[in-house]
Motif scaffolding. Structure first.
Motif, PDB file in Angstrom:
ATOM      1  N   UNK A 160      -3.975   1.810 -19.459  1.00 20.01           N
ATOM      2  CA  UNK A 160      -3.079   2.544 -18.581  1.00 20.01           C
ATOM      3  C   UNK A 160      -3.616   2.489 -17.164  1.00 20.01           C
ATOM      4  N   UNK A 161      -2.820   1.944 -16.279  1.00 21.53           N
ATOM      5  CA  UNK A 161      -3.175   1.890 -14.873  1.00 21.53           C
ATOM      6  C   UNK A 161      -2.592   3.104 -14.154  1.00 21.53           C
ATOM      7  N   UNK A 162      -3.321   3.562 -13.151  1.00 19.21           N
ATOM      8  CA  UNK A 162      -2.852   4.652 -12.300  1.00 19.21           C
ATOM      9  C   UNK A 162      -2.867   4.192 -10.854  1.00 19.21           C
ATOM     10  N   UNK A 163      -1.976   4.752 -10.069  1.00 21.31           N
ATOM     11  CA  UNK A 163      -1.913   4.460  -8.632  1.00 21.31           C
ATOM     12  C   UNK A 163      -1.778   5.799  -7.911  1.00 21.31           C
ATOM     13  N   UNK A 164      -2.826   6.172  -7.202  1.00 26.36           N
ATOM     14  CA  UNK A 164      -2.853   7.450  -6.496  1.00 26.36           C
ATOM     15  C   UNK A 164      -2.530   7.226  -5.025  1.00 26.36           C
ATOM     16  N   UNK A 165      -1.550   7.965  -4.535  1.00 22.95           N
ATOM     17  CA  UNK A 165      -1.175   7.890  -3.125  1.00 22.95           C
ATOM     18  C   UNK A 165      -1.886   8.981  -2.338  1.00 22.95           C
ATOM     19  N   UNK A 166      -2.162   8.668  -1.068  1.00 22.26           N
ATOM     20  CA  UNK A 166      -2.928   9.604  -0.244  1.00 22.26           C
ATOM     21  C   UNK A 166      -2.058  10.636   0.430  1.00 22.26           C
ATOM     22  N   UNK A 167      -0.744  10.477   0.346  1.00 22.85           N
ATOM     23  CA  UNK A 167       0.150  11.395   1.047  1.00 22.85           C
ATOM     24  C   UNK A 167       1.395  11.672   0.237  1.00 22.85           C
ATOM     25  N   UNK A 168       1.943  12.870   0.455  1.00 24.48           N
ATOM     26  CA  UNK A 168       3.138  13.273  -0.280  1.00 24.48           C
ATOM     27  C   UNK A 168       4.343  12.411   0.046  1.00 24.48           C
ATOM     28  N   UNK A 169       4.338  11.788   1.205  1.00 24.15           N
ATOM     29  CA  UNK A 169       5.493  10.989   1.620  1.00 24.15           C
ATOM     30  C   UNK A 169       5.795   9.860   0.647  1.00 24.15           C
ATOM     31  N   UNK A 170       4.799   9.424  -0.119  1.00 28.19           N
ATOM     32  CA  UNK A 170       5.042   8.356  -1.090  1.00 28.19           C
ATOM     33  C   UNK A 170       6.034   8.785  -2.150  1.00 28.19           C
ATOM     34  N   UNK A 171       6.170  10.093  -2.328  1.00 19.34           N
ATOM     35  CA  UNK A 171       7.082  10.606  -3.348  1.00 19.34           C
ATOM     36  C   UNK A 171       8.543  10.319  -3.008  1.00 19.34           C
ATOM     37  N   UNK A 172       8.824   9.947  -1.773  1.00 19.39           N
ATOM     38  CA  UNK A 172      10.199   9.719  -1.336  1.00 19.39           C
ATOM     39  C   UNK A 172      10.596   8.250  -1.372  1.00 19.39           C
ATOM     40  N   UNK A 173       9.722   7.408  -1.890  1.00 19.06           N
ATOM     41  CA  UNK A 173       9.975   5.978  -1.903  1.00 19.06           C
ATOM     42  C   UNK A 173       9.887   5.398  -3.308  1.00 19.06           C
ATOM     43  N   UNK A 174      10.629   4.325  -3.500  1.00 16.78           N
ATOM     44  CA  UNK A 174      10.443   3.576  -4.720  1.00 16.78           C
ATOM     45  C   UNK A 174       9.063   2.930  -4.728  1.00 16.78           C
ATOM     46  N   UNK A 175       8.561   2.690  -5.907  1.00 17.35           N
ATOM     47  CA  UNK A 175       7.238   2.086  -6.031  1.00 17.35           C
ATOM     48  C   UNK A 175       7.272   1.022  -7.117  1.00 17.35           C
ATOM     49  N   UNK A 176       6.263   0.164  -7.102  1.00 17.33           N
ATOM     50  CA  UNK A 176       6.243  -0.903  -8.084  1.00 17.33           C
ATOM     51  C   UNK A 176       4.845  -1.393  -8.399  1.00 17.33           C
ATOM     52  N   UNK A 177       4.783  -2.163  -9.445  1.00 16.31           N
ATOM     53  CA  UNK A 177       3.554  -2.858  -9.856  1.00 16.31           C
ATOM     54  C   UNK A 177       3.801  -4.367  -9.772  1.00 16.31           C
ATOM     55  N   UNK A 178       2.828  -5.063  -9.242  1.00 16.07           N
ATOM     56  CA  UNK A 178       2.824  -6.515  -9.196  1.00 16.07           C
ATOM     57  C   UNK A 178       1.502  -6.991  -9.777  1.00 16.07           C
ATOM     58  N   UNK A 179       1.430  -8.274 -10.095  1.00 15.26           N
ATOM     59  CA  UNK A 179       0.167  -8.839 -10.576  1.00 15.26           C
ATOM     60  C   UNK A 179       0.007 -10.258 -10.060  1.00 15.26           C
ATOM     61  N   UNK A 180      -1.247 -10.655  -9.977  1.00 11.62           N
ATOM     62  CA  UNK A 180      -1.558 -12.002  -9.501  1.00 11.62           C
ATOM     63  C   UNK A 180      -2.690 -12.571 -10.327  1.00 11.62           C
ATOM     64  N   UNK A 181      -2.392 -13.645 -11.024  1.00  6.87           N
ATOM     65  CA  UNK A 181      -3.389 -14.353 -11.811  1.00  6.87           C
ATOM     66  C   UNK A 181      -4.026 -15.435 -10.934  1.00  6.87           C
ATOM     67  N   UNK A 182      -5.226 -15.890 -11.284  1.00 10.10           N
ATOM     68  CA  UNK A 182      -5.889 -16.917 -10.487  1.00 10.10           C
ATOM     69  C   UNK A 182      -5.031 -18.166 -10.334  1.00 10.10           C
ATOM     70  N   UNK A 183      -4.884 -18.616  -9.103  1.00 10.44           N
ATOM     71  CA  UNK A 183      -4.125 -19.824  -8.844  1.00 10.44           C
ATOM     72  C   UNK A 183      -2.621 -19.670  -8.891  1.00 10.44           C
ATOM     73  N   UNK A 184      -2.152 -18.436  -9.061  1.00 10.79           N
ATOM     74  CA  UNK A 184      -0.707 -18.192  -9.147  1.00 10.79           C
ATOM     75  C   UNK A 184      -0.261 -17.239  -8.050  1.00 10.79           C
ATOM     76  N   UNK A 185       1.040 -17.236  -7.799  1.00 10.62           N
ATOM     77  CA  UNK A 185       1.586 -16.316  -6.822  1.00 10.62           C
ATOM     78  C   UNK A 185       1.676 -14.909  -7.404  1.00 10.62           C
ATOM     79  N   UNK A 186       1.707 -13.943  -6.500  1.00  7.30           N
ATOM     80  CA  UNK A 186       1.881 -12.565  -6.934  1.00  7.30           C
ATOM     81  C   UNK A 186       3.279 -12.401  -7.498  1.00  7.30           C
ATOM     82  N   UNK A 187       3.368 -11.740  -8.663  1.00  8.42           N
ATOM     83  CA  UNK A 187       4.659 -11.620  -9.331  1.00  8.42           C
ATOM     84  C   UNK A 187       4.981 -10.172  -9.649  1.00  8.42           C
ATOM     85  N   UNK A 188       6.260  -9.894  -9.698  1.00 14.65           N
ATOM     86  CA  UNK A 188       6.758  -8.568 -10.002  1.00 14.65           C
ATOM     87  C   UNK A 188       6.496  -8.218 -11.461  1.00 14.65           C
ATOM     88  N   UNK A 189       6.122  -6.964 -11.695  1.00 14.98           N
ATOM     89  CA  UNK A 189       5.907  -6.473 -13.058  1.00 14.98           C
ATOM     90  C   UNK A 189       6.910  -5.368 -13.392  1.00 14.98           C
TER      91      UNK A 189
END
Length: 124
Positions: free
Chosen positions: A19-48
């Motif tokens: 289980x991954x967690x992503x902690x934001x430093x400010x409450x303003x993040x609560x008003x935006x969409x958020x996402x996870x991406x990943x990047x494997x060696x030698x590959x482009x960053x991709x949407x998860x």
């Protein structure tokens, strides 16, 4: 500007969970969409996965749908990615990001703020 910090990465066996967690430093993040991406060696960053600002809508890449679950707790300024049935091809650096919209999007260029990433390694 808000900062994002991922945690929870590590080593898992095929079929295992993390289980991954992503902690934001400010409450303003609560008003935006958020996402996870990943990047494997030698590959482009991709949407998860992505989630809208209130957590009511989610979107997944075909490769993880049914195995990964994205969620968020705005009271804790935290977003999560529960990863089950992990496969070696899930090995990558995982990044969380804050979108420039309240909705959800799989488009990388719509994301304005990025974390530093956390390594996930799945052994076969």
């Amino acid at each position: 500007q808000v900062q994002l910090e991922e945690s929870g990465g590590g080593l898992a066996q095929t079929g295992g969970s993390l289980r991954l967690s992503c902690l934001a430093s400010a409450r303003t993040s609560s008003y935006y969409g958020m996402g996870w991406f990943r990047q494997a060696p030698g590959k482009e960053r991709e949407f998860v996965a992505a989630i809208n600002w209130i957590g009511g809508d989610t979107l997944y890449a075909d490769s993880v749908r049914g195995r990964f679950t994205i969620s968020r707790d705005n009271a804790k300024y935290t977003m999560y990615l529960q990863m089950n049935s992990l496969q070696p091809e899930d090995t990558a650096v995982y990044y969380c990001a804050q979108a420039g919209t309240t909705g959800l999007t799989r488009t990388l260029n719509w994301y304005r703020v990025w974390g530093q990433g956390t390594q996930v390694t799945v052994s076969s």
